[in-house]
Design an enzyme around this catalytic site. Structure first.
Site, PDB file in Angstrom:
ATOM      1  N   ASP A 102       0.861  -1.175   0.000  1.00 33.11           N
ATOM      2  CA  ASP A 102       0.000   0.000   0.000  1.00 33.11           C
ATOM      3  C   ASP A 102       0.906   1.235   0.000  1.00 33.11           C
ATOM      4  O   ASP A 102       2.113   1.134   0.260  1.00 33.11           O
ATOM      5  CB  ASP A 102      -0.908  -0.039   1.234  1.00 33.11           C
ATOM      6  CG  ASP A 102      -1.949   1.059   1.211  1.00 33.11           C
ATOM      7  OD1 ASP A 102      -2.356   1.481   0.111  1.00 33.11           O
ATOM      8  OD2 ASP A 102      -2.351   1.507   2.304  1.00 33.11           O
ATOM      9  N   ASP A 144      -0.417   5.097   0.871  1.00 34.61           N
ATOM     10  CA  ASP A 144      -0.793   6.036   1.923  1.00 34.61           C
ATOM     11  C   ASP A 144      -0.677   5.358   3.285  1.00 34.61           C
ATOM     12  O   ASP A 144      -1.278   4.318   3.537  1.00 34.61           O
ATOM     13  CB  ASP A 144      -2.234   6.509   1.730  1.00 34.61           C
ATOM     14  CG  ASP A 144      -2.406   7.347   0.478  1.00 34.61           C
ATOM     15  OD1 ASP A 144      -1.534   8.172   0.206  1.00 34.61           O
ATOM     16  OD2 ASP A 144      -3.412   7.166  -0.221  1.00 34.61           O
TER      17      ASP A 144
END
Length: 257
Positions: A13, A15
């Site tokens: 991922d 963020d």
């Protein structure tokens, strides 16, 4: 931890794992260097639909990380592929940024605010009442409601901000229609990620900061799961869920050792 280091592929991922807003997180440079030095297959797979892969590449470059554009895959791209597979040449009314608009355009999906086949909602900094009202009317008239991702909130430099599921909720409530969400934890996006990596799920790990998207996506797709506490999830939040990540770290900088 050694079992994680031996994995051939990594789905990361962005963020809350790689950066917050425009601030790179501690240990990220070392982690990316470790991936490169050990010839790992890796993919930055983000539920954010705001940016194109090229923009994400440039964003990391501004932070001092040089990563090829081929290492990025977004929920915007996944949403465009899904609509193209369901109804080639369809049209959509879109609430979102250029990331989702460009992805749809590249698949030949046209913008339509009169009688679209779909209403597509992603993250948007210009989200307003006029857009919500139009979306409600179009869904009530028969347009199908699609969300780019299932995130309720997202981390920023100044704190938590509403994400796609929060933005689409008023449309669902006003129409009585439930949206179909394409991004994580939808297996569609995870299978695409593994295909891009050319790695079997047993030889891959997912690294994320969210229990409700990243970790459940990894569990349901058969990937090893690594939760980092550098984003929205704390140990207290983690313990509220009926499932657990296999490894919990403060950040990705702990992986190289």
């Amino acid at each position: 931890m050694e079992a994680i280091r031996k994995k051939e592929g990594f789905i990361c991922d962005m963020d809350g794992v790689i950066y917050h807003g425009n601030r790179i997180l501690p240990g990220v440079r070392e982690f990316v260097q470790w991936l490169t030095d050990n010839q790992k297959n890796y993919l930055f797979l983000t539920n954010s639909s705001q940016y194109t892969p090229k923009e994400l590449q440039k964003k990391l470059a501004r932070m001092g990380l040089n990563v090829d554009e081929s290492h990025f895959y977004t929920s915007a791209l996944a949403t465009a592929c899904f609509l193209d597979s369901q109804a080639p040449g369809c049209s959509a009314y879109v609430i979102g940024e250029h990331g989702i608009l460009n992805a749809l355009y590249d698949k030949g999906i046209t913008f339509n605010d009169v009688d679209p086949d779909y209403v597509v909602v992603g993250e948007s900094s210009s989200y307003n009442m006029e857009q919500i009202t139009k979306a409600i009317r179009l869904v009530n008239a028969g347009a199908k409601l699609v969300g780019t991702n299932y995130d309720l909130t997202g981390p920023t430099e100044s704190g938590i901000a509403p994400a796609c599921r929060a933005l689409i909720a008023p449309i669902e409530l006003a129409t009585g229609k439930k949206a179909y969400f394409v991004g994580k934890p939808n297996p569609l996006m995870m299978r695409t990620g593994l295909r891009l990596l050319n790695v079997h799920s047993q030889n891959a790990a997912i690294i994320g900061d969210r229990m409700d998207t990243d970790m459940i996506a990894g569990i349901e797709t058969g990937l090893d799961t690594v939760l980092v506490l550098s984003g929205v999830t704390t140990m207290e939040i983690c313990e509220q869920y009926p499932y657990r990540p296999r490894v919990i770290l403060n950040g990705v900088g702990e992986i190289p050792g």
